[in-house]
Motif scaffolding. Structure first.
Motif, PDB file in Angstrom:
ATOM      1  N   ASN A  42       2.101   3.042  -4.482  1.00  0.00           N
ATOM      2  CA  ASN A  42       3.338   3.076  -5.271  1.00  0.00           C
ATOM      3  C   ASN A  42       3.853   4.484  -5.493  1.00  0.00           C
ATOM      4  N   ASN A  43       2.986   5.456  -5.361  1.00  0.00           N
ATOM      5  CA  ASN A  43       3.320   6.829  -5.717  1.00  0.00           C
ATOM      6  C   ASN A  43       4.219   7.461  -4.653  1.00  0.00           C
ATOM      7  N   PRO A  44       5.395   7.982  -5.045  1.00  0.00           N
ATOM      8  CA  PRO A  44       6.284   8.618  -4.065  1.00  0.00           C
ATOM      9  C   PRO A  44       5.660   9.824  -3.367  1.00  0.00           C
ATOM     10  N   CYS A  45       4.607  10.366  -3.917  1.00  0.00           N
ATOM     11  CA  CYS A  45       3.945  11.521  -3.293  1.00  0.00           C
ATOM     12  C   CYS A  45       2.803  11.104  -2.364  1.00  0.00           C
ATOM     13  N   CYS A  46       2.622   9.810  -2.188  1.00  0.00           N
ATOM     14  CA  CYS A  46       1.563   9.346  -1.294  1.00  0.00           C
ATOM     15  C   CYS A  46       1.865   9.828   0.123  1.00  0.00           C
ATOM     16  N   PRO A  47       0.897  10.434   0.787  1.00  0.00           N
ATOM     17  CA  PRO A  47       1.118  10.906   2.160  1.00  0.00           C
ATOM     18  C   PRO A  47       1.475   9.744   3.101  1.00  0.00           C
ATOM     19  N   GLU A  48       2.388  10.007   4.031  1.00  0.00           N
ATOM     20  CA  GLU A  48       2.831   8.965   4.962  1.00  0.00           C
ATOM     21  C   GLU A  48       1.682   8.362   5.760  1.00  0.00           C
ATOM     22  N   ASP A  49       0.724   9.188   6.166  1.00  0.00           N
ATOM     23  CA  ASP A  49      -0.383   8.643   6.951  1.00  0.00           C
ATOM     24  C   ASP A  49      -1.184   7.637   6.129  1.00  0.00           C
ATOM     25  N   LEU A  50      -1.284   7.846   4.838  1.00  0.00           N
ATOM     26  CA  LEU A  50      -1.997   6.901   3.980  1.00  0.00           C
ATOM     27  C   LEU A  50      -1.186   5.622   3.802  1.00  0.00           C
ATOM     28  N   LEU A  51       0.135   5.737   3.693  1.00  0.00           N
ATOM     29  CA  LEU A  51       0.984   4.539   3.630  1.00  0.00           C
ATOM     30  C   LEU A  51       0.803   3.692   4.889  1.00  0.00           C
ATOM     31  N   ARG A  52       0.685   4.354   6.035  1.00  0.00           N
ATOM     32  CA  ARG A  52       0.493   3.629   7.298  1.00  0.00           C
ATOM     33  C   ARG A  52      -0.844   2.878   7.308  1.00  0.00           C
ATOM     34  N   VAL A  53      -1.872   3.514   6.804  1.00  0.00           N
ATOM     35  CA  VAL A  53      -3.182   2.860   6.707  1.00  0.00           C
ATOM     36  C   VAL A  53      -3.085   1.649   5.785  1.00  0.00           C
ATOM     37  N   PHE A  54      -2.394   1.811   4.671  1.00  0.00           N
ATOM     38  CA  PHE A  54      -2.255   0.703   3.724  1.00  0.00           C
ATOM     39  C   PHE A  54      -1.554  -0.493   4.367  1.00  0.00           C
ATOM     40  N   VAL A  55      -0.505  -0.250   5.140  1.00  0.00           N
ATOM     41  CA  VAL A  55       0.241  -1.347   5.774  1.00  0.00           C
ATOM     42  C   VAL A  55      -0.622  -2.054   6.821  1.00  0.00           C
ATOM     43  N   ARG A 115      -4.089  -2.074   7.114  1.00  0.00           N
ATOM     44  CA  ARG A 115      -5.460  -2.515   6.850  1.00  0.00           C
ATOM     45  C   ARG A 115      -5.763  -3.008   5.444  1.00  0.00           C
ATOM     46  N   HIS A 116      -4.779  -3.150   4.586  1.00  0.00           N
ATOM     47  CA  HIS A 116      -5.096  -3.445   3.197  1.00  0.00           C
ATOM     48  C   HIS A 116      -4.486  -4.752   2.713  1.00  0.00           C
ATOM     49  N   GLN A 117      -4.941  -5.193   1.547  1.00  0.00           N
ATOM     50  CA  GLN A 117      -4.548  -6.465   0.957  1.00  0.00           C
ATOM     51  C   GLN A 117      -3.070  -6.485   0.572  1.00  0.00           C
ATOM     52  N   ALA A 118      -2.574  -7.706   0.336  1.00  0.00           N
ATOM     53  CA  ALA A 118      -1.163  -7.908   0.003  1.00  0.00           C
ATOM     54  C   ALA A 118      -0.691  -7.096  -1.205  1.00  0.00           C
ATOM     55  N   PRO A 119      -1.436  -6.984  -2.296  1.00  0.00           N
ATOM     56  CA  PRO A 119      -0.927  -6.176  -3.413  1.00  0.00           C
ATOM     57  C   PRO A 119      -0.690  -4.709  -3.031  1.00  0.00           C
ATOM     58  N   VAL A 120      -1.498  -4.204  -2.129  1.00  0.00           N
ATOM     59  CA  VAL A 120      -1.330  -2.812  -1.676  1.00  0.00           C
ATOM     60  C   VAL A 120      -0.096  -2.717  -0.784  1.00  0.00           C
ATOM     61  N   ARG A 121       0.072  -3.669   0.122  1.00  0.00           N
ATOM     62  CA  ARG A 121       1.252  -3.664   0.990  1.00  0.00           C
ATOM     63  C   ARG A 121       2.534  -3.845   0.171  1.00  0.00           C
ATOM     64  N   SER A 122       2.477  -4.660  -0.866  1.00  0.00           N
ATOM     65  CA  SER A 122       3.635  -4.823  -1.759  1.00  0.00           C
ATOM     66  C   SER A 122       3.988  -3.507  -2.437  1.00  0.00           C
ATOM     67  N   ALA A 123       2.976  -2.770  -2.847  1.00  0.00           N
ATOM     68  CA  ALA A 123       3.214  -1.470  -3.475  1.00  0.00           C
ATOM     69  C   ALA A 123       3.839  -0.499  -2.484  1.00  0.00           C
ATOM     70  N   ALA A 139      -6.832  -1.205  -7.936  1.00  0.00           N
ATOM     71  CA  ALA A 139      -5.922  -0.433  -8.795  1.00  0.00           C
ATOM     72  C   ALA A 139      -5.678   0.968  -8.236  1.00  0.00           C
ATOM     73  N   TYR A 140      -6.682   1.584  -7.638  1.00  0.00           N
ATOM     74  CA  TYR A 140      -6.499   2.914  -7.034  1.00  0.00           C
ATOM     75  C   TYR A 140      -5.555   2.827  -5.850  1.00  0.00           C
ATOM     76  N   ARG A 141      -5.775   1.814  -5.018  1.00  0.00           N
ATOM     77  CA  ARG A 141      -4.975   1.679  -3.802  1.00  0.00           C
ATOM     78  C   ARG A 141      -3.528   1.328  -4.127  1.00  0.00           C
ATOM     79  N   VAL A 142      -3.326   0.431  -5.087  1.00  0.00           N
ATOM     80  CA  VAL A 142      -1.965   0.061  -5.488  1.00  0.00           C
ATOM     81  C   VAL A 142      -1.264   1.265  -6.114  1.00  0.00           C
ATOM     82  N   GLY A 143      -1.973   1.990  -6.979  1.00  0.00           N
ATOM     83  CA  GLY A 143      -1.390   3.177  -7.606  1.00  0.00           C
ATOM     84  C   GLY A 143      -0.979   4.222  -6.589  1.00  0.00           C
ATOM     85  N   ALA A 144      -1.813   4.451  -5.615  1.00  0.00           N
ATOM     86  CA  ALA A 144      -1.490   5.433  -4.579  1.00  0.00           C
ATOM     87  C   ALA A 144      -0.322   4.955  -3.719  1.00  0.00           C
TER      88      ALA A 144
END
Length: 132
Positions: free
Chosen positions: A46-59, A61-69, A39-44
């Protein structure tokens, strides 16, 4: 324990979802780790203020629900479209096909690798004109 660690789980999740530029530290602290609550990872993600470097990490290294977000994030960096267009999970490619800011290369990749559901989403995307 830090102040963050003392927050209840629901308070942490709401803080990450609510976000804001000042919450970048909180997003990194609670969501960067693959072992953090989903829930923390999906929330982050999805958040338009999420830092780009964190979005890159999510794409990467993370599970499908996080990548979908990440796909749903309005500030998705253009260079992340291509890795998401070849994601092994079809629902991620399907969501991506509905974005109105797709690069031509991403559209072609989705056409080449997407499958019938992805093709249908591209057909319904008002910013894309497909021949045939």
């Amino acid at each position: 324990l830090s102040v963050i660690d003392r927050l209840e789980c629901g308070e942490k999740r709401r803080a990450v979802e609510r976000g804001g530029e000042e919450c970048a530290f909180l997003m990194r602290y609670l969501a960067r780790d693959k072992n953090a609550l989903l829930a923390y990872r999906v929330g982050a993600a999805n958040n338009p203020c999420c830092p780009e470097d964190l979005l890159r990490v999510f794409v990467r290294r993370h599970q499908a629900p996080v990548r979908s977000a990440v796909v749903s994030n309005p500030r998705l960096p253009a260079d992340l479209q291509e890795p998401l267009a070849v994601d092994r999970v079809e629902s991620i490619r399907f969501l991506l096909a509905y974005r109105t800011d797709l690069l031509p290369k991403t559209v072609q990749t989705l056409l080449d690798t997407g499958g019938p559901w992805v093709r249908e989403a591209l057909d319904e995307n008002p910013t894309i004109s497909l021949a045939g």
